[in-house]
Design a protein around this motif. Structure first.
Motif, PDB file in Angstrom:
ATOM      1  N   CYS A  40       1.101  -1.004  -0.133  1.00  0.00           N
ATOM      2  CA  CYS A  40       0.498   0.178   0.541  1.00  0.00           C
ATOM      3  C   CYS A  40       0.692   1.523   0.099  1.00  0.00           C
ATOM      4  O   CYS A  40       0.293   2.537  -0.529  1.00  0.00           O
ATOM      5  CB  CYS A  40      -1.109  -0.125   0.939  1.00  0.00           C
ATOM      6  N   CYS A  45      -0.965  -1.705   5.287  1.00  0.00           N
ATOM      7  CA  CYS A  45      -1.321  -3.048   5.261  1.00  0.00           C
ATOM      8  C   CYS A  45      -0.510  -4.179   6.139  1.00  0.00           C
ATOM      9  O   CYS A  45      -0.667  -5.267   5.878  1.00  0.00           O
ATOM     10  CB  CYS A  45      -1.560  -3.409   3.998  1.00  0.00           C
ATOM     11  N   GLY A  46       0.902  -3.811   6.399  1.00  0.00           N
ATOM     12  CA  GLY A  46       2.240  -4.411   6.901  1.00  0.00           C
ATOM     13  C   GLY A  46       2.429  -5.189   5.926  1.00  0.00           C
ATOM     14  O   GLY A  46       3.825  -5.748   6.744  1.00  0.00           O
ATOM     15  N   CYS A  48       4.938  -4.547   4.296  1.00  0.00           N
ATOM     16  CA  CYS A  48       6.618  -4.293   3.935  1.00  0.00           C
ATOM     17  C   CYS A  48       7.308  -4.277   5.438  1.00  0.00           C
ATOM     18  O   CYS A  48       8.603  -3.565   5.763  1.00  0.00           O
ATOM     19  CB  CYS A  48       6.442  -3.113   3.746  1.00  0.00           C
ATOM     20  N   CYS A  60       7.725   0.782   4.182  1.00  0.00           N
ATOM     21  CA  CYS A  60       7.194   1.798   3.525  1.00  0.00           C
ATOM     22  C   CYS A  60       7.360   3.555   3.368  1.00  0.00           C
ATOM     23  O   CYS A  60       7.450   4.084   2.755  1.00  0.00           O
ATOM     24  CB  CYS A  60       5.737   1.076   2.534  1.00  0.00           C
TER      25      CYS A  60
END
Ligand code: FES
Ligand code: FES
Lengths: 153, 742
Positions: A40, A45-46, A48, A60
């Motif tokens: 994202c 969203c996690g 990364c 990110c």
């Protein structure tokens, strides 16, 4: 462009990138560490997730300039060969569907269990709430975190 | 039920004895009839995978490699399909190495992932391939021993003769490779299965947990550049002009180009309808050294857009669809008896309208693709569910021979139907053709969510007549954006159960691109229908489960060939779900909702349990019973079931993409809610054991979930949800004071 020395998985690497370049893209495009995923780009969203001095962070949304001098661990550096208890639990439960989100899930879970090796189910849910799995492998993620906790604890 | 009417003959199998690396190579080609002269190459890396639907290599040392023909999107076919081959080849699953096939398009085969059909269609041919290879090895061993092949048995890669002597597959591979391909091999009986029906973990598990590059986004080659595409900000707008001065001065930017000409030209010439997939507008492409530089420089382009067609809002679309439902312009897809007469004679009539929003697919891995186009070759690599179609289309677009296309599939970070559309493949091909460099096109999450081929907004209106305590008529009307329900859907339950029955459809052609989304049409139709049946039971004051069972009873023995659901199997999943969920026997404070649905050739029943927490209803558990025939890999199957149910609950609760002036109002996960860990129910899954050929599992557990939840919410709150997502109606989530105390 400025030069940054960063410590990734125990090795210091030097990269020439603009100061606002997110750590995620430095890892993926400059260091060929492709296990850390883009989902994202806005810390929602996690996918990364990496460890920064042992804490789970969203790579990110971390400009390279802000991480110099700190210890970064990616999925590739979590263990030598997939032997980390969290990775092993993931394998035991056969968590992944498409698999894309799983590196991020594993990194969130491993940092969490480091701090809380005996979590309750509710604590696991809270800890993992920031990581989206579009395939909805959540029940297995939950189970794998529980199993990993027994291996660690 | 039979799964295929394919006739297998010797020509369907292709083997080579002259593999440079040694060993035996055997492939199966469904379409050899069209192209009988396929010769496998000596060098395995030169193998034309398109010649094979399935393909096995047995090395001189007995090691078995199975090439999985279907792209993996998360539904587990990369594991399950090779299991079918391994079963009949009679090798231990743990000794099998699975590799993803490559596509070189020359013929058409079914090499796509969609419609939950992979296992259903692969069931016969894949097992035949394994059995044929096994027979060749047995024949070779028998010749060596000088015995009749029928005296030999196999187990886990070892052949044993009547005297108890043994030979490993590796010991006879050379001889086997020189033999003729045998005809009429026999397949195992389900009771003899050793691999099928056992738990096999994801074949890529080690790579996934250690972060190995597997996905399209991870694919890299020397000298590769990255492309980011600026598309119109709203549906209905097209590019007028742009200023790239700022972008071009940014670090890492190599070029800024305009694309879209190709698609328009071809559409004008009548070659495909490219503008449908790609939009009518030209696009601006930033080419940069890294992903981040490409994405960032795109933001720096200032473009002017002009209106080309209506800039639609959700409100506008709602009006169109409701207008269609109120109107008279329908296409009738099925008509039994005379509904009008039945309605005029009814004791009671129930009518309800159900409404759903657009949904983006939101694959976790955003759309991306690699292309390198030279005079010799069109090299394409990435995640796409329709590789052959993409390859053919790209060749057509560039005016090249399809033989020049070499397409490699990567593992996919989710599909859900989005990767059936090759828009991103055509885009990258046009870009690569222009820049003459290896290039990777990357969608940002915003690009992915705003340039979708969405699940269309749909409205259903269902009307039923009740007479003498029976359902005497059923009238289903569909108003949808883009297209309408297709195939046998109009013949799903309750078709065949109600004498006067009619399905009518109408559609509104919007400029918003729409397409298949996990369980197309049924993903919402199931919600409408199964909510309606609950209300129907309430109106008739009969038991809601019994009402469904009684209707199914009437379908038994039907001679209507359009009806492919089995009333017996449906009744069975319903009864098992009632039993396993403790239906009707729950303690106070647990509210249950029921739904049953047939689609993708599988029968499913679900019960949702809702409890009240902090004054709000919460979905705590879903019991899901599935009859999908023989289960190839129960471990993977349960993952699919859990995923499908939670996906169904999540989208019914939260999924919503609205439009204002043609612009999607959610562009990233901050404004688009996907179900997360803290919101999931426990999913208890039960697989019906039988010996019927396997059917789809990637999709069928999703459709009934929304209705099961809505029916449980009705029980908990007294309120009926007829629109998705439910979270949009917090007032209906209010729990009556009594329930909180209870
Ligand atoms: S990509 Fe970083 S949180 Fe989504
Ligand atoms: S396994 Fe597909 S997104 Fe999590």
């Amino acid at each position: 462009m400025p030069k940054y020395d960063i410590n990734v998985n125990g090795i210091t690497k030097s990269v020439d990138v603009a100061e606002d370049t997110p750590l995620l893209w430095v890892l993926r495009d400059h260091l060929d560490l492709l296990g850390t995923k883009y989902g994202c780009g806005i810390a929602q969203c996690g996918a990364c997730t990496v460890h920064l001095d042992g804490n789970a962070v969203r790579s990110c949304s971390l400009p390279i300039a802000s991480v110099a001098g700190q210890k970064i661990t990616t999925i590739e550096g979590l263990s030598e060969d997939g032997g980390h208890p969290v990775q092993q639990a993931w394998k035991e439960v056969d968590v992944p569907q498409c698999g894309y989100c799983q590196a991020g899930q594993i990194m969130t879970a491993s940092a969490f269990l480091d701090k809380n090796p005996n979590p309750t189910s509710a604590e696991i849910k809270t800890a993992m709430h920031g990581n989206i799995c579009r395939c909805a492998s959540y029940t297995r993620i939950h189970k794998a975190v529980e199993i990993a906790a027994t291996k660690i604890g | 039920m039979s799964t295929s009417s394919i006739t297998f003959n010797r020509r369907s199998f292709i083997r080579t004895s002259s593999l440079a690396s040694g060993g035996l190579l055997i492939g199966f080609n469904l379409f050899t009839a069209c192209k009988p002269k396929v010769q496998p190459p000596v060098d395995i890396s030169q193998l034309n995978f398109n010649d094979f639907n399935a393909f096995i290599k047995i090395a001189d040392n007995g090691a078995v490699t199975i090439f999985s023909p279907n792209p993996e999107i998360g539904q587990g076919v990369k594991t399950a399909m090779p299991m079918l081959i391994a079963e009949e080849l009679d090798v231990a699953w743990k000794n099998v190495y699975v590799q993803q096939g490559i596509l070189d398009t020359e013929n058409y085969t079914r090499q796509l992932a969609g419609g939950s059909q992979s296992i259903r269609l692969g069931w016969e041919p894949l097992r035949q391939t394994g059995a044929t290879a096994r027979q060749m090895l047995v024949n070779a061993a028998a010749a060596k021993w000088g015995v009749d092949p029928s005296e030999c048995t196999t187990s886990e890669g070892v052949i044993t003769n009547a005297k108890g002597e043994t030979l490993g597959y590796g010991d006879v591979v050379k001889e086997a490779a020189a033999l003729e391909v045998p005809e009429n091999v026999t397949l195992k009986k389900p009771k003899d299965f050793k691999v099928i029906g056992t738990d096999a973990p994801n074949v890529d598990i080690d790579k996934i947990i250690t972060g190995k590059p597997l996905f399209g986004l991870d694919y890299k080659v020397e000298g590769m550049v990255y492309a980011s595409v600026l598309r119109p900000p709203a549906f209905g707008k097209i590019l007028d002009s742009y200023d790239d001065t700022k972008a071009k001065a940014m670090p890492g930017v190599l070029d800024v180009i305009r694309i879209g000409e190709k698609a328009k030209e071809l559409s004008k010439e009548g070659v495909g309808n490219w503008t449908v997939t790609l939009g009518k507008s030209d696009k601006v492409v930033v080419i940069a050294k890294t992903t981040w530089e490409a994405l960032k420089a795109k933001e720096a382009i200032s473009a002017t857009w002009v209106d080309d067609s209506t800039l639609e809002s959700t409100e506008f679309q709602d009006k169109q669809l409701l207008g269609l439902l109120d109107g008279k312009e329908f296409k009738t897809l099925r008509k039994d008896g005379d509904i009008n007469k039945a309605f005029s004679q009814a004791d009671k009539i129930l009518e309800r309208t159900y409404e759903s929003p657009f949904l983006p697919h939101n694959c976790m891995e955003p759309m991306n693709f690699f292309a390198n186009i030279t005079d010799e070759k069109i090299h394409l690599v990435g995640p796409v569910q329709t590789p052959e179609f993409a390859a053919t289309a790209v060749a057509g677009m560039l005016g090249r021979d399809v033989k020049d296309v070499h397409l490699e599939m990567t593992r996919m970070g989710g599909g859900f139907g989005r990767r059936l559309y090759g828009d991103f493949v055509y885009e990258v091909a046009e870009i690569a053709n222009a820049v003459k460099k290896p290039v990777k096109l990357v969608f940002s999450r915003e690009d992915d969510m705003t340039a979708g081929t969405y699940r269309p907004a749909i409205k259903y209106r269902i009307k039923a007549a009740i007479r003498d305590g029976k359902v005497s008529a059923y009238h289903l009307k569909e108003a949808a954006i883009g297209g309408n329900m297709y195939g046998l859907i109009p013949n799903f339950f309750p078709a065949g159960a109600i004498e006067n029955y009619q399905v009518d459809v109408a559609n509104y052609q919007s400029n918003i691109t729409t397409g298949a989304w996990r369980a197309p049409y049924t993903n919402f139709l199931a919600f409408a229908e199964q909510s309606f049946f609950d209300e129907l039971a309430e109106t008739m004051e009969v038991d809601r489960i019994q009402l469904r069972l009684d209707l199914l009873e009437k379908v038994k023995g039907t001679t209507d060939e359009r009806i492919e659901y089995s009333p017996e199997r449906m009744q069975n999943v319903i009864k098992v779900a009632v039993d396993k969920s403790g239906w009707g026997k729950k303690a106070d404070g647990i509210y249950q909702g029921f739904a049953a649905y047939y689609c993708h050739n599988s029968h499913v029943a679900e019960v949702a349990d809702v409890e009240i927490e902090n004054g709000m209803p919460v979905v705590k558990k879903v019991t899901c019973v599935v009859d999908c025939g023989i289960v190839v890999n129960p471990l993977g199957a349960k993952n699919q079931i859990e995923g499908g149910v939670i996906d169904g609950v999540g989208h019914a609760m939260y999924g919503d993409l609205t439009f204002m002036e043609g612009q999607p109002q959610s562009q990233n996960y901050d404004k688009y809610r996907l179900i997360r860990m803290g919101e999931i129910p426990v999913v208890e899954s039960h697989l019906i054991q039988n010996e019927i050929a396997p059917t789809g599992l990637g999709e069928p557990t999703l459709p009934p979930a929304g209705a099961a939840v809505a029916n449980a919410l009705k029980a908990a709150t007294g309120n009926r949800f007829t629109q998705q997502p439910f979270s949009k109606f917090p007032e209906l989530m209010q729990v009556p004071a009594k329930a909180i105390i209870g």
